[in-house]
Design a protein around this motif. Structure first.
Motif, PDB file in Angstrom:
ATOM      1  N   ILE A 137       0.867  -1.169   0.000  1.00  0.00           N
ATOM      2  CA  ILE A 137       0.000   0.000   0.000  1.00  0.00           C
ATOM      3  C   ILE A 137       0.904   1.218   0.000  1.00  0.00           C
ATOM      4  N   GLU A 138       0.413   2.261  -0.644  1.00  0.00           N
ATOM      5  CA  GLU A 138       1.103   3.542  -0.632  1.00  0.00           C
ATOM      6  C   GLU A 138       0.043   4.626  -0.759  1.00  0.00           C
ATOM      7  N   PRO A 139       0.390   5.864  -0.436  1.00  0.00           N
ATOM      8  CA  PRO A 139      -0.620   6.920  -0.474  1.00  0.00           C
ATOM      9  C   PRO A 139      -1.217   7.088  -1.865  1.00  0.00           C
ATOM     10  N   MET A 140      -2.546   7.191  -1.933  1.00  0.00           N
ATOM     11  CA  MET A 140      -3.204   7.473  -3.194  1.00  0.00           C
ATOM     12  C   MET A 140      -2.924   8.931  -3.556  1.00  0.00           C
ATOM     13  N   VAL A 141      -2.580   9.190  -4.787  1.00  0.00           N
ATOM     14  CA  VAL A 141      -2.186  10.530  -5.219  1.00  0.00           C
ATOM     15  C   VAL A 141      -3.261  11.570  -4.899  1.00  0.00           C
TER      16      VAL A 141
ATOM     17  N   THR B 271      -5.700  10.170   3.560  1.00  0.00           N
ATOM     18  CA  THR B 271      -6.760   9.268   4.020  1.00  0.00           C
ATOM     19  C   THR B 271      -6.803   7.931   3.312  1.00  0.00           C
ATOM     20  N   CYS B 272      -6.273   7.863   2.097  1.00  0.00           N
ATOM     21  CA  CYS B 272      -6.448   6.652   1.291  1.00  0.00           C
ATOM     22  C   CYS B 272      -5.124   6.042   0.867  1.00  0.00           C
ATOM     23  N   ALA B 273      -5.031   4.738   1.033  1.00  0.00           N
ATOM     24  CA  ALA B 273      -3.899   3.967   0.534  1.00  0.00           C
ATOM     25  C   ALA B 273      -4.335   3.220  -0.710  1.00  0.00           C
ATOM     26  N   GLU B 274      -3.485   3.223  -1.713  1.00  0.00           N
ATOM     27  CA  GLU B 274      -3.701   2.426  -2.927  1.00  0.00           C
ATOM     28  C   GLU B 274      -3.023   1.082  -2.687  1.00  0.00           C
TER      29      GLU B 274
ATOM     30  N   ARG C 249      -3.885  -4.716   6.067  1.00  0.00           N
ATOM     31  CA  ARG C 249      -4.986  -3.970   6.703  1.00  0.00           C
ATOM     32  C   ARG C 249      -4.519  -3.385   8.041  1.00  0.00           C
ATOM     33  N   THR C 250      -3.830  -4.167   8.829  1.00  0.00           N
ATOM     34  CA  THR C 250      -3.303  -3.694  10.110  1.00  0.00           C
ATOM     35  C   THR C 250      -2.315  -2.548   9.888  1.00  0.00           C
ATOM     36  N   ALA C 251      -1.449  -2.695   8.899  1.00  0.00           N
ATOM     37  CA  ALA C 251      -0.464  -1.654   8.595  1.00  0.00           C
ATOM     38  C   ALA C 251      -1.156  -0.364   8.143  1.00  0.00           C
ATOM     39  N   ALA C 252      -2.204  -0.492   7.332  1.00  0.00           N
ATOM     40  CA  ALA C 252      -2.928   0.694   6.853  1.00  0.00           C
ATOM     41  C   ALA C 252      -3.534   1.468   8.021  1.00  0.00           C
ATOM     42  N   LYS C 253      -4.112   0.757   8.959  1.00  0.00           N
ATOM     43  CA  LYS C 253      -4.677   1.426  10.151  1.00  0.00           C
ATOM     44  C   LYS C 253      -3.577   2.123  10.937  1.00  0.00           C
TER      45      LYS C 253
END
Length: 160
Positions: free
Chosen positions: A68-72, A77-80, A103-107
């Motif tokens: 996952i990385e930040p959505m442009v 708020t959003c990871a791609e 999912r855990t990492a995104a949180k």
């Protein structure tokens, strides 16, 4: 048995090789052409708001990876997300185990949702994200890939 761990720079070679196999097979990713190890190394180090994980077997063979990385458009708020499994190894639970860790990492990184951007003709990818609880929220019609191939893309979202 499948083992999941954070990806490290030393994994760039194996990630590049697996991704090239997927690209060469065609039909499941919008990535085309030659995958460059240096590009993978740079992407691994690009931002501290990314999380890369690899799935390995007991012998240390790379079975798949997910990042996952930040959505442009909405980087706070959003990871791609992107997910890849070795050809011939799908359906073994690799993606399920990777997503639990992702999912855990995104949180932990403070994201509130995850976006998957999937080729509309990638039935396996669409089913995978649907089975994780992603819901359709949009579509990109006539996306032109780097090699000139035109595909539609389905946008799916997972609220954390």
């Amino acid at each position: 048995m499948i083992h999941i761990r954070r990806a490290a720079p030393a994994d760039a070679r194996a990630i590049t090789e697996l991704l090239q196999e997927v690209v060469d097979a065609g039909g499941t990713t919008a990535i085309t052409g030659t995958v460059n190890r240096r590009d993978i190394e740079a992407q691994l180090a690009w931002t501290d708001r990314a999380a890369w994980h690899v799935a390995e077997d007991d012998q240390g063979e790379l079975l798949g990876f997910q990042w996952i990385e930040p959505m442009v458009d909405e980087p706070e708020t959003c990871a791609e997300i992107a997910s890849f499994a070795r050809r011939g190894k799908t359906g073994l639970g690799i993606g399920s185990e990777l997503f639990e860790v992702t999912r855990t990492a995104a949180k932990a990184l403070g994201y509130t949702w995850i976006r998957a951007n999937i080729r509309a003709d990638n039935a396996g990818g669409l089913a995978y994200y649907q089975s994780r609880g992603f819901e359709d929220y949009g579509r990109i019609e006539g996306y032109v890939m780097a090699d000139g191939t035109v595909v539609d893309k389905v946008l799916k979202r997972y609220d954390l």
